[in-house]
Structure formats: structure tokens, C-alpha cells
Write an enzyme that holds these catalytic residues in place. Structure first.
Site, PDB file in Angstrom:
ATOM      1  N   LYS A   1      10.231 -19.218 -24.554  1.00  0.00           N
ATOM      2  CA  LYS A   1      10.330 -18.573 -23.233  1.00  0.00           C
ATOM      3  C   LYS A   1      11.496 -19.123 -22.423  1.00  0.00           C
ATOM      4  CE  LYS A   1       8.526 -20.545 -20.061  1.00  0.00           C
ATOM      5  NZ  LYS A   1       7.174 -20.391 -19.579  1.00  0.00           N
TER       6      LYS A   1
ATOM      7  N   HIS B   1      23.351 -34.231  -1.130  1.00  0.00           N
ATOM      8  CA  HIS B   1      24.086 -33.095  -0.561  1.00  0.00           C
ATOM      9  C   HIS B   1      25.318 -32.764  -1.413  1.00  0.00           C
ATOM     10  CE1 HIS B   1      25.237 -30.402   2.668  1.00  0.00           C
ATOM     11  NE2 HIS B   1      26.478 -30.898   2.611  1.00  0.00           N
TER      12      HIS B   1
ATOM     13  N   GLU C   1      17.572 -30.636  -1.563  1.00  0.00           N
ATOM     14  CA  GLU C   1      17.752 -31.213  -0.230  1.00  0.00           C
ATOM     15  C   GLU C   1      17.054 -30.380   0.838  1.00  0.00           C
ATOM     16  OE1 GLU C   1      21.589 -32.473   2.575  1.00  0.00           O
ATOM     17  OE2 GLU C   1      21.773 -30.910   1.049  1.00  0.00           O
TER      18      GLU C   1
ATOM     19  N   TYR D   1       1.740 -15.010 -14.943  1.00  0.00           N
ATOM     20  CA  TYR D   1       3.075 -15.608 -15.039  1.00  0.00           C
ATOM     21  C   TYR D   1       3.715 -15.290 -16.388  1.00  0.00           C
ATOM     22  CZ  TYR D   1       1.344 -19.557 -17.869  1.00  0.00           C
ATOM     23  OH  TYR D   1       0.814 -20.336 -18.869  1.00  0.00           O
TER      24      TYR D   1
END
Length: 631
Positions: A197, A606, A611, A344
């Protein structure tokens, strides 16, 4: 376990008058803790209508505080005159003789609650209390442990038990799917689940990257195109895709894993038997090999780890549908596909098939991703529709019939459509029908053929169950692996540590990936009440999407569900790129009982999408715009 937690349930009494804010605050926090830790805390509330009634009970008439002071030897109690008045007791009444500890007022009670909710390295660990199963080292059976099923959980348990000195055998024989698909050692995850998958999901991501990202980064752009576009880059048309190449490379990788597993068992001195097993009695299995030859083996203990198989579609012609057992080795191009179900598995298959250029419909009986966060599930649905996947809502197939090379599907709304492939993904059923469980006194759940177990031990003490076949167990490979190892250590290594099924991370690999751990918002509202939770949320555009016009139409999303009174994070949810990688670290924080302050005090990396979770600040209750601003 917490610093202040006793070995038995703490009965916490909070007394005060109804209009007192400090009383309401203390009562609310203790009530929340009693919901979070029902086996550890019982909350008893003593509410007086007025301040005068409260003081009459506490100071003047009954003079409860003086009695508490004398009973506990705590002089603070006799000097306490404010609201609330809080104590620990052995019963649920307002009886001085039942008071075991005076806590104090509002601040003292909040301190007690903080101490309770703070993890402690010196606190005791919950133990798995097992029923004696009759095992002794000098038994006369063939094996200490026989494992039925060579999937992730069974293999993990077998190798762990062997490393602890046990004589172990693994029986694994794959019964072909109704469509005739079969595979090697390793179970669902390796052969027809997580591994193929994820590889096909990656194929879809690469295809999409080449069309809607690469040209805007200048990749594959000719000088002529650069001049024609006049500074305005454009998406690229989708190229050809070879199903055969993708399928063959995926299968080659899987066959390599099958071989490694067999070698690994041999190196760990685990006996591998390519046979089906069924119970004769609580210490004997009948075995059948691929040629039909029968035999028997005996065991002191047995572990059932046979997993599950896809539930078939129950309608005339349902046998024309394939399942996830077949799609990854399909010997032809899938063409136009109908995915039946909103699980799912169904949505992941629909996503990667659409991503490599197939026309895809999804038949949805009720809601998407039942059991997951409703808001996140709906955002996934919206994204998939924007990707060109068509959802047929509130319908199920009522008939399938072969028309030439196509499958004609009639739906419950009387509409019809022809497809090249119909893929059923309406659920999974425990693969226990032919185990002979009745011979050993085990009755599986008639709804799903799964086996009930406590600490992985069934009603027959020397027979155990782990993984997808265990009723109520999360159907996740790492869960089965951990459960198998923990069980082996308890059976042969002297451990008493149980498997912890709480706060398990998972990711749904839909086109917009979804990572989650802990409570959904819906479940948190139901269990704790709207007044006791805060939801922080944010929409954002991942930086890597920002220069692609098509990508820029989509957004990522994250949210945290927080207990208002303890500030503990109850659930985290993330929609965006690399969801599994993002959520894994936060899963560790959740296991350690992190607070929302812990999350936002973490300095983010960052610029990353992970974040975004560390910069959550907007609450749903505020009604403010949840769209992220710049950095």
C-alpha cells in the site's frame, strides 16, 4: 501512574457552596480526573445551596472541620473556613470517621491533582495479572509454544520466545483468496497490506509531483516552454503509467521480504511449518500441508495470530469483486475502479489508483472513516473529490453481473454503472472459522469471528491471541508486534508488563495524509463534555505546495484536543505531507502525558509542517479565523 496515586482508588470529597467559583473550579478538575482515571479516582461532591448553609455544616453546627482535624491530626483543617473544603475518605458520605486525609482548599486540591497527573519514574508499573496456564519446564509436549499465523505479531512473538529459551514452532499457510491470490510468509502487512500500500501510495505521490509540482520548480521545462509560458508556469499533462512495472517491482520487493523472514526464523531457531493447523484439544493441533498430508503436533502453550481477511460483499454477483488481498498482485491494469466501502483501506486504494491515473468511484453507505475524527475525515473526502474521485453517497451495490469484459453494478438507488474492477473494502473478519475453536472452549464474537482476550489470554488459559484476531485490538502492525513481544516476555521471561493499547499513533495514507493519536474531537466531547475540553486548530499551506497553483488550492490542517482543567493533551490530529513522520514524535510525547504547554513551548523546526502543531493558538470556541499567517 502518578506520584500521588495510591494502590487503591482514591475517593476525593469536595464540599462547598454553589455560587463559589473556587468550589466549582476544584470540583471540575477532580471530576475530569475521575473521568480520565476511573479505576484510580472516585469523585464525591457535597454542594450546599448557600454560603451560610455551608459554614453551618463546616464551622458551627456539625463543626465538620474540627472532627477532621482530630481524626487526621492535621491542625490546618480546624483553621479552614473558606470554600471548598476537600479531603480523602474511605467512603462516599460526609462522615468524620471515614476521613483519611485532609487536602485543603482550591489551590491545595489543584496541587494534589497536578501531582497525581505528573508521571513519576519511581511509581509502580501496572502489572498483567495472568490466569495460571499449567505450563511447566518439564512438560512432555513437542513445543513450549506453537504459533498459528506467520504475520508480524506471530513472527515477533516467536523470535522473542525463542530468544528466551523456548522451543517454538510457527504454522503459516495462506489460504488463497476467493479470486485466487496467495502469498508467502509475513502476513497481511508485508504481502497485501501496509508495505505494498505504501509503495503504491508513493507511486501516486510521484505521479502527482511530476504533474503539479515539478514544472513550477523548473524541472523538465524546455526552453521553448519557458518562452511560451511567459513567466507563468503550468501544470504538466499526465504521462503514461505502467501498472505491470509497478506491480512487478512491488511483488519482487515482497518476495525478498518473504525470504528474509524464513532465514530469520532459521537463525533464531524457530521451527517453520508451512501447514494449516486446527485444534484437536487444548494441547494438540492437527496439521495439513499443501499436499493434503495430515499430522499432529502438541504444545504446552498456543498463540493464535491468524489475523483477519476481507469481509466479502454480500449481494448477487459479489464474487466478481476483488479485495485488498488481490489488488497489489492484479495481473491486469485495474482500469476504471469502484471501491466499495468508506474504510481507510477503501480510501487508501481509491487514492493511489486515482493518483496513477485511474478513474475511481467510491460507494459510501454512511460516513467516511468511521471511528476517526469526523472533521478530519470530511476534509479528506473534500480533498479526494478535488482530486477527481467520485463519491456515490448513501448507496451500496445490490447486484453485480458480468457484461463482456466489464462488471455492471446496480446500486441501492437503482442507478447502474460499468467498471473494469470492483474492489470490496467493507471491513475485515477474524480468520478463525476453521481453527476448531469449539474443541478448546473458545467462542469467537459472532459479528466478526474475533477472539476475546484479557492480557492476550483467552478463556482457555494456555491459549493466547494477539493482533487483528483479538477482539477490540487496534488493527495495526506495530500493535501486534509489541503485543507479541510483551506476551513472550511474560510467558518465558518473568515479565509482568502488559501491552499498552492507549495513545497508539496511526496514519491513513490517503492523498491528503492523516496522522492521529489519542481522542478524536467527537469522542472527547462525548466522554468529557464540551465544557471540559478546548480545541486548538489551524489550517495551513505547506511551504512545498506554495509555488504550485494547483497545490495552493488545498490546505493542511492540525488540531489539539486539550483538557481545560489539567491542560493535558487528549488528542492530536494532522492532515498534510508526511503525516506518519510528523505524528511519530508527538506519539512519544502523548505516551509521557504531555500538556498543551509542553507542545507550544517546544521550539519547532523551521520551516516544516510539523512546526504547525507547536504554534497552535486559535481555539474553536473563540470563533477566530484558523488560517495560518506567515512566519
Amino acid at each position: 501512574m502518578a506520584n500521588a496515586a495510591a494502590a487503591t482508588k482514591s475517593i476525593i470529597h469536595v464540599a462547598g457552596y454553589s455560587s463559589c467559583g473556587f468550589y466549582r473550579r476544584a470540583a471540575s478538575v477532580v471530576a475530569s480526573l475521575s473521568l480520565l482515571f476511573p479505576s484510580k479516582i472516585q469523585f464525591v461532591e457535597h454542594e450546599f445551596a448557600t454560603r451560610d448553609e455551608y459554614r453551618e455544616w463546616l464551622i458551627h453546627g456539625t463543626n465538620f472541620r474540627n472532627g477532621v482535624s482530630q481524626c487526621t491530626g492535621n491542625a490546618r483543617a480546624d483553621g479552614h473556613s473558606s470554600s471548598p473544603f476537600c479531603w480523602l475518605g474511605s467512603g462516599s458520605g460526609r462522615k468524620v470517621e471515614e476521613v483519611t486525609q485532609f487536602i485543603g482548599g482550591c489551590d491545595d486540591t489543584l496541587d494534589w491533582c497536578r501531582a497525581f497527573a505528573t508521571p513519576s519514574s519511581t511509581s509502580s508499573v501496572e502489572e498483567a495479572t495472568m490466569v495460571p496456564d499449567g505450563h511447566s519446564p518439564d512438560h512432555s509436549y513437542d513445543y513450549d509454544l506453537v504459533i498459528l499465523g506467520g504475520g508480524s505479531g506471530g513472527l515477533a512473538a516467536s523470535k522473542e520466545a525463542a530468544s528466551l529459551g523456548a522451543r517454538v514452532a510457527v504454522l503459516d499457510y495462506v489460504k488463497p483468496s476467493p479470486a485466487g491470490s496467495k502469498w508467502g510468509l509475513g502476513g497481511t502487512c508485508v504481502n497485501v497490506g501496509c508495505i505494498p500500500k505504501k509503495l503504491m501510495h508513493n507511486a501516486a505521490l510521484l505521479s502527482e509531483n511530476s504533474k503539479v509540482d515539478a514544472p513550477h520548480y523548473g524541472i523538465g521545462v524546455s526552453k521553448q516552454q519557458e518562452e511560451e509560458w511567459m513567466g507563468m508556469s503550468q501544470d504538466r499533462e499526465g504521462g503514461d503509467h505502467s501498472w505491470e512495472v509497478l506491480k512487478q517491482n512491488v511483488q519482487n520487493h515482497i518476495r525478498g521480504l518473504n525470504f528474509k523472514y524464513r532465514v530469520d526464523l532459521r537463525e533464531k531457531e524457530v521451527t517453520y511449518l508451512n501447514m494449516l493447523g486446527s485444534f484437536v484439544d487444548a494441547h494438540t493441533l492437527e496439521t495439513v500441508d499443501k499436499k493434503g498430508n495430515k499430522g499432529t503436533i502438541t504444545f504446552s502453550r498456543c498463540l493464535i495470530a491468524v489475523g483477519g481477511r476481507p469481509t466479502p460483499i454480500a449481494c448477487p454477483g459479489g464474487e466478481l469483486a476483488i479485495t485488498s488481498d488481490d489488488i497489489f498482485s492484479l495481473d491486469r491494469d485495474p482500469g476504471k475502479v469502484l471501491c466499495v466501502g468508506a474504510s481507510y483501506i477503501s480510501l487508501e486504494c481509491a487514492g493511489f489508483l486515482r493518483g496513477i491515473g485511474k478513474e475511481v468511484d467510491v460507494a459510501v453507505r454512511s460516513i467516511l472513516l468511521r471511528g476517526f475524527d469526523r472533521e478530519c475525515a470530511n476534509l479528506i473526502g473534500e480533498h479526494m473529490m478535488a482530486e477527481g474521485i467520485r463519491f456515490r453517497e448513501e448507496v451500496v451495490p445490490t447486484k453485480m453481473e458480468k457484461v463482456g469484459d466489464k462488471i455492471k453494478v446496480t446500486f441501492s438507488d437503482n442507478d447502474t454503472e460499468e467498471y473494469d474492477t470492483v474492489l470490496g473494502a467493507i471491513g475485515r473478519t477474524g480468520d478463525t472459522a476453521k481453527l476448531g475453536l469449539d474443541k478448546v472452549g473458545i467462542a469467537p464474537n459472532p459479528k466478526n469471528n474475533k477472539i476475546a482476550a484479557k492480557f492476550e489470554q483467552t478463556t482457555t488459559p494456555n491459549i493466547y491471541a494477539i493482533g487483528d484476531v483479538m477482539d477490540g485490538c487496534p488493527e495495526l502492525t506495530p500493535v501486534a508486534i509489541h503485543a507479541g513481544r510483551h506476551l513472550a516476555r511474560r510467558l518465558f521471561g518473568g515479565s509482568t508488563k502488559p501491552m499498552d493499547y492507549r495513545n497508539v499513533c496511526t496514519t491513513v495514507f490517503t492523498p491528503l495524509e492523516y496522522g492521529t493519536v489519542g481522542y478524536s474531537e467527537d469522542d472527547a466531547l462525548e466522554e468529557f463534555g464540551k465544557e471540559n475540553i478546548e480545541v486548538y486548530h489551524k489550517f495551513f499551506v505547506p511551504l512545498e505546495w506554495s509555488i504550485s497553483p494547483t497545490r495552493g488550492e488545498h490546505q493542511g490542517f492540525c488540531k489539539a484536543i486539550v483538557d481545560k482543567h489539567t491542560n493535558r493533551v487528549l488528542g492530536l490530529h494532522y492532515l498534510g505531507p508526511n503525516a506518519g513522520e510528523v505524528m511519530q514524535g508527538f506519539g512519544t510525547a502523548m505516551k509521557l502525558g504531555c500538556t498543551f504547554e509542553d507542545i507550544i513551548e517546544t521550539v519547532g523546526i523551521h520551516p516544516t509542517t510539523a512546526e504547525e502543531i507547536t504554534t497552535l493558538s486559535i481555539t474553536k470556541a473563540s470563533g477566530q479565523d484558523a488560517a495560518a499567517a506567515g512566519c
